[in-house]
Design a protein around this motif. Structure first.
Motif, PDB file in Angstrom:
ATOM      1  N   LEU A  75      -4.773   3.323  20.848  1.00 49.76           N
ATOM      2  CA  LEU A  75      -4.637   3.261  19.396  1.00 49.76           C
ATOM      3  C   LEU A  75      -5.870   3.872  18.729  1.00 49.76           C
ATOM      4  O   LEU A  75      -6.994   3.405  18.949  1.00 49.76           O
ATOM      5  CB  LEU A  75      -4.472   1.814  18.928  1.00 49.76           C
ATOM      6  N   PRO A  76      -5.688   4.920  17.932  1.00 52.33           N
ATOM      7  CA  PRO A  76      -6.832   5.483  17.209  1.00 52.33           C
ATOM      8  C   PRO A  76      -7.246   4.577  16.060  1.00 52.33           C
ATOM      9  O   PRO A  76      -6.398   4.065  15.325  1.00 52.33           O
ATOM     10  CB  PRO A  76      -6.283   6.818  16.680  1.00 52.33           C
ATOM     11  N   ILE A  77      -8.550   4.352  15.904  1.00 50.86           N
ATOM     12  CA  ILE A  77      -9.019   3.504  14.806  1.00 50.86           C
ATOM     13  C   ILE A  77     -10.037   4.232  13.933  1.00 50.86           C
ATOM     14  O   ILE A  77     -10.760   3.606  13.166  1.00 50.86           O
ATOM     15  CB  ILE A  77      -9.623   2.175  15.328  1.00 50.86           C
ATOM     16  N   GLN A  78     -10.081   5.596  14.065  1.00 50.05           N
ATOM     17  CA  GLN A  78     -11.078   6.321  13.276  1.00 50.05           C
ATOM     18  C   GLN A  78     -10.718   6.383  11.794  1.00 50.05           C
ATOM     19  O   GLN A  78     -11.590   6.498  10.940  1.00 50.05           O
ATOM     20  CB  GLN A  78     -11.299   7.737  13.818  1.00 50.05           C
ATOM     21  N   THR A  79      -9.415   6.296  11.462  1.00 54.12           N
ATOM     22  CA  THR A  79      -9.010   6.274  10.054  1.00 54.12           C
ATOM     23  C   THR A  79      -9.254   4.894   9.477  1.00 54.12           C
ATOM     24  O   THR A  79      -8.762   3.895  10.008  1.00 54.12           O
ATOM     25  CB  THR A  79      -7.529   6.653   9.906  1.00 54.12           C
ATOM     26  N   LEU A  80      -9.995   4.849   8.402  1.00 54.07           N
ATOM     27  CA  LEU A  80     -10.297   3.582   7.740  1.00 54.07           C
ATOM     28  C   LEU A  80      -9.266   3.350   6.640  1.00 54.07           C
ATOM     29  O   LEU A  80      -9.167   4.122   5.691  1.00 54.07           O
ATOM     30  CB  LEU A  80     -11.711   3.620   7.143  1.00 54.07           C
ATOM     31  N   TYR A  81      -8.477   2.303   6.763  1.00 53.94           N
ATOM     32  CA  TYR A  81      -7.411   2.032   5.805  1.00 53.94           C
ATOM     33  C   TYR A  81      -7.842   1.063   4.708  1.00 53.94           C
ATOM     34  O   TYR A  81      -7.247   1.042   3.641  1.00 53.94           O
ATOM     35  CB  TYR A  81      -6.183   1.472   6.533  1.00 53.94           C
ATOM     36  N   SER A  82      -8.864   0.239   4.986  1.00 53.80           N
ATOM     37  CA  SER A  82      -9.287  -0.750   3.986  1.00 53.80           C
ATOM     38  C   SER A  82     -10.786  -0.651   3.749  1.00 53.80           C
ATOM     39  O   SER A  82     -11.553  -0.255   4.633  1.00 53.80           O
ATOM     40  CB  SER A  82      -8.920  -2.169   4.430  1.00 53.80           C
ATOM     41  N   SER A  83     -11.213  -1.031   2.555  1.00 51.34           N
ATOM     42  CA  SER A  83     -12.620  -0.913   2.169  1.00 51.34           C
ATOM     43  C   SER A  83     -13.507  -1.924   2.884  1.00 51.34           C
ATOM     44  O   SER A  83     -14.726  -1.765   2.926  1.00 51.34           O
ATOM     45  CB  SER A  83     -12.764  -1.097   0.650  1.00 51.34           C
ATOM     46  N   SER A  84     -12.920  -2.968   3.467  1.00 51.26           N
ATOM     47  CA  SER A  84     -13.718  -3.980   4.156  1.00 51.26           C
ATOM     48  C   SER A  84     -14.316  -3.457   5.461  1.00 51.26           C
ATOM     49  O   SER A  84     -15.258  -4.036   6.000  1.00 51.26           O
ATOM     50  CB  SER A  84     -12.852  -5.209   4.472  1.00 51.26           C
ATOM     51  N   GLY A  85     -13.771  -2.351   5.963  1.00 60.02           N
ATOM     52  CA  GLY A  85     -14.222  -1.818   7.247  1.00 60.02           C
ATOM     53  C   GLY A  85     -13.409  -2.327   8.411  1.00 60.02           C
ATOM     54  O   GLY A  85     -13.478  -1.795   9.517  1.00 60.02           O
ATOM     55  N   SER A  88      -3.213  -3.219  -6.619  1.00 55.10           N
ATOM     56  CA  SER A  88      -3.961  -2.225  -7.403  1.00 55.10           C
ATOM     57  C   SER A  88      -3.693  -0.797  -6.952  1.00 55.10           C
ATOM     58  O   SER A  88      -4.533   0.088  -7.121  1.00 55.10           O
ATOM     59  CB  SER A  88      -5.471  -2.508  -7.341  1.00 55.10           C
ATOM     60  N   CYS A  89      -2.515  -0.575  -6.377  1.00 60.49           N
ATOM     61  CA  CYS A  89      -2.101   0.782  -6.008  1.00 60.49           C
ATOM     62  C   CYS A  89      -1.284   1.342  -7.168  1.00 60.49           C
ATOM     63  O   CYS A  89      -0.115   0.994  -7.345  1.00 60.49           O
ATOM     64  CB  CYS A  89      -1.278   0.755  -4.722  1.00 60.49           C
ATOM     65  N   GLU A  90      -1.914   2.172  -7.979  1.00 64.12           N
ATOM     66  CA  GLU A  90      -1.314   2.628  -9.228  1.00 64.12           C
ATOM     67  C   GLU A  90      -0.968   4.110  -9.184  1.00 64.12           C
ATOM     68  O   GLU A  90      -1.509   4.861  -8.367  1.00 64.12           O
ATOM     69  CB  GLU A  90      -2.291   2.376 -10.389  1.00 64.12           C
ATOM     70  N   GLY A  91      -0.060   4.520 -10.079  1.00 66.08           N
ATOM     71  CA  GLY A  91       0.236   5.933 -10.235  1.00 66.08           C
ATOM     72  C   GLY A  91       1.702   6.260  -9.998  1.00 66.08           C
ATOM     73  O   GLY A  91       2.539   5.385  -9.783  1.00 66.08           O
ATOM     74  N   TYR A 145       3.310  11.414  -1.764  1.00 69.12           N
ATOM     75  CA  TYR A 145       1.909  11.550  -2.156  1.00 69.12           C
ATOM     76  C   TYR A 145       1.000  10.569  -1.421  1.00 69.12           C
ATOM     77  O   TYR A 145       1.458   9.565  -0.873  1.00 69.12           O
ATOM     78  CB  TYR A 145       1.754  11.309  -3.666  1.00 69.12           C
ATOM     79  N   TYR A 146      -0.279  10.888  -1.444  1.00 75.42           N
ATOM     80  CA  TYR A 146      -1.317   9.982  -0.957  1.00 75.42           C
ATOM     81  C   TYR A 146      -1.821   9.143  -2.127  1.00 75.42           C
ATOM     82  O   TYR A 146      -1.913   9.631  -3.266  1.00 75.42           O
ATOM     83  CB  TYR A 146      -2.490  10.756  -0.345  1.00 75.42           C
ATOM     84  N   HIS A 147      -2.181   7.897  -1.849  1.00 72.10           N
ATOM     85  CA  HIS A 147      -2.692   7.008  -2.888  1.00 72.10           C
ATOM     86  C   HIS A 147      -3.846   6.176  -2.346  1.00 72.10           C
ATOM     87  O   HIS A 147      -3.890   5.873  -1.148  1.00 72.10           O
ATOM     88  CB  HIS A 147      -1.592   6.057  -3.382  1.00 72.10           C
ATOM     89  N   THR A 148      -4.767   5.824  -3.240  1.00 67.95           N
ATOM     90  CA  THR A 148      -5.814   4.857  -2.912  1.00 67.95           C
ATOM     91  C   THR A 148      -5.839   3.791  -4.009  1.00 67.95           C
ATOM     92  O   THR A 148      -5.429   4.040  -5.146  1.00 67.95           O
ATOM     93  CB  THR A 148      -7.205   5.507  -2.807  1.00 67.95           C
ATOM     94  N   ARG A 149      -6.316   2.631  -3.653  1.00 63.27           N
ATOM     95  CA  ARG A 149      -6.340   1.528  -4.611  1.00 63.27           C
ATOM     96  C   ARG A 149      -7.318   1.809  -5.743  1.00 63.27           C
ATOM     97  O   ARG A 149      -8.416   2.316  -5.522  1.00 63.27           O
ATOM     98  CB  ARG A 149      -6.711   0.232  -3.893  1.00 63.27           C
ATOM     99  N   SER A 150      -6.932   1.422  -6.953  1.00 69.80           N
ATOM    100  CA  SER A 150      -7.755   1.703  -8.129  1.00 69.80           C
ATOM    101  C   SER A 150      -8.965   0.793  -8.238  1.00 69.80           C
ATOM    102  O   SER A 150      -9.887   1.064  -9.016  1.00 69.80           O
ATOM    103  CB  SER A 150      -6.902   1.561  -9.405  1.00 69.80           C
ATOM    104  N   ASP A 151      -8.997  -0.294  -7.449  1.00 65.27           N
ATOM    105  CA  ASP A 151     -10.128  -1.215  -7.532  1.00 65.27           C
ATOM    106  C   ASP A 151     -11.277  -0.833  -6.599  1.00 65.27           C
ATOM    107  O   ASP A 151     -12.380  -1.354  -6.740  1.00 65.27           O
ATOM    108  CB  ASP A 151      -9.697  -2.654  -7.264  1.00 65.27           C
ATOM    109  N   ASP A 152     -11.018   0.074  -5.625  1.00 68.04           N
ATOM    110  CA  ASP A 152     -12.129   0.506  -4.770  1.00 68.04           C
ATOM    111  C   ASP A 152     -12.105   2.003  -4.461  1.00 68.04           C
ATOM    112  O   ASP A 152     -13.087   2.546  -3.949  1.00 68.04           O
ATOM    113  CB  ASP A 152     -12.164  -0.298  -3.463  1.00 68.04           C
TER     114      ASP A 152
END
Length: 373
Positions: free
Chosen positions: A135-145, A292-295, A342-349
């Motif tokens: 399982l690759p874990i190099q992509t960071l999906y959450s801001s907590s790490g 907080s995933c907006e757009g 589309y790609y999205h990121t959370r608006s709070d971080d």
């Protein structure tokens, strides 16, 4: 009366298991010391390095393994532990393993939390003899790490060895992934019914979700449907999809749903039996997880050669809409697939990957196709 009978049967089962030395099936949740909270003896540690192969209670280790406590630093980097007091770090070619008593032939899903440290392309090799997956874990999906990952297997023996291994080779042997909270859940393969030609269309059957985390569980890419942590579904993409629960997110239907977190690189699919020339109706719900995933979002639905793009304006506070794709089958098997345009990121971080939620997917044949012509 029924309750008393059930109690008697349960007592008989326990008695038989004791007589014939048979272990009862696993209960869903953490493995024994799955969160590594049981303390180690001081003599078994040299700083953070674990010295003996059996020093961590309920686990066996191999190679350079560190016992990391919450708040520890590596240079200027703070090593965060997602839950509780401690985690382990796997150095070059290091591994941890635990033996489990399971039911032969049953399907299980492992869930564990992992975080990158200083290596760039970190991976986790998960194995339960004879199956394994990297399982690759190099992509960071959450801001907590930290992210939680799922991996499934079918038990070929009544006793299996669960092993988590770092296959990486770095100049610094301490540059390896952190592991915490290893859990298991029994999976029950769903079936198609006369109310839905798709299996597990409501996504209620899936991997274990930790009750004290708020980031869901990633179902890794290139997972086939025979051993999928999301029974009956395949992750046909380069990136993972996220499995959500209603305790932490807004879910359109029931208690579970899927979030497409990496644009067109995050897709789920299932192959359904169809009859050539027949008309079918694929219905599903599209929404946001109140995270907080907006757009402006678009979910693309595919049924064989037919497609439908469903726009959804997200305010990041929950909600959903229903969509329907009607099509005529041109094969005995039709591939149903969903992805995010589309790609999205959370608006709070502005770091955590997110996307539209898909739920309550149903496929039915239409008896009166004239109304679609």
């Amino acid at each position: 009366m029924k309750n008393s009978r059930m109690k008697v049967l349960l007592l008989l089962l326990v008695l038989l298991c004791a007589i014939f030395n048979i272990s009862l099936a696993l209960t869903d949740g953490l493995l024994k010391n799955g969160n590594f909270e049981m303390p180690l003896a001081k003599a078994d540690l040299n700083g953070t390095v674990v010295l003996k192969h059996n020093a961590i209670p309920e686990w066996s280790i191999s190679g350079f393994v560190e016992y990391i406590k919450a708040g520890q630093k590596q240079g200027d980097m703070l090593l965060v532990v997602p839950e509780g007091y401690a985690a382990v770090r796997l150095g070059n070619e290091a591994s941890i393993k635990q033996v489990l008593n399971v039911t032969k032939g049953m399907y299980y899903s492992l869930t564990f939390s992992a975080a990158r440290t200083c290596a760039q392309e970190e991976r986790i090799n998960v194995s339960v003899t004879p199956d394994f997956g990297v399982l690759p874990i190099q992509t960071l999906y959450s801001s907590s790490g930290w992210d939680s990952y799922a991996w499934a297997f079918q038990a070929e023996f009544s006793q299996v060895e669960v092993l988590l291994h770092n296959p990486g080779v770095e100049e610094d042997p301490a540059c390896g992934p952190l592991i915490d909270s290893v859990a298991i859940r029994t999976l029950y393969p769903p079936r198609a019914t006369n109310k839905n030609l798709l299996k597990n269309g409501d996504f209620e059957e899936g991997p274990y979700i930790f009750p004290n985390t708020s980031w869901g569980v990633l179902v890794p890419p290139n997972i086939e449907d025979d051993h999928s942590p999301l029974p009956a579904w395949m992750v046909e993409s380069l990136k993972a999809v996220k499995y959500l629960d209603s305790d932490h997110f807004s879910v359109p239907q029931g208690k579970r749903a899927i979030e497409l977190v990496a644009g067109k690189e995050s897709a789920i699919a299932q192959v359904a039996r169809t009859t050539i020339g027949k008309m079918y109706e694929l219905s599903f719900k599209v929404g946001d997880a109140s995270n907080s995933c907006e757009g402006s979002m678009i979910v693309e639905a595919f049924a064989g050669r037919d497609t439908l793009k469903v726009p959804y304006e997200s305010k990041g506070k929950g909600g959903f809409k229903r969509a329907v794709l009607r099509f005529k089958a041109n094969a005995n098997r039709t591939r149903i697939m969903f992805l995010s345009t589309y790609y999205h990121t959370r608006s709070d971080d502005y770091v955590s990957l997110c996307g539209p939620v898909v739920d309550d997917v149903k496929l039915l044949s239409v008896r009166n196709p004239r109304r679609f012509l």
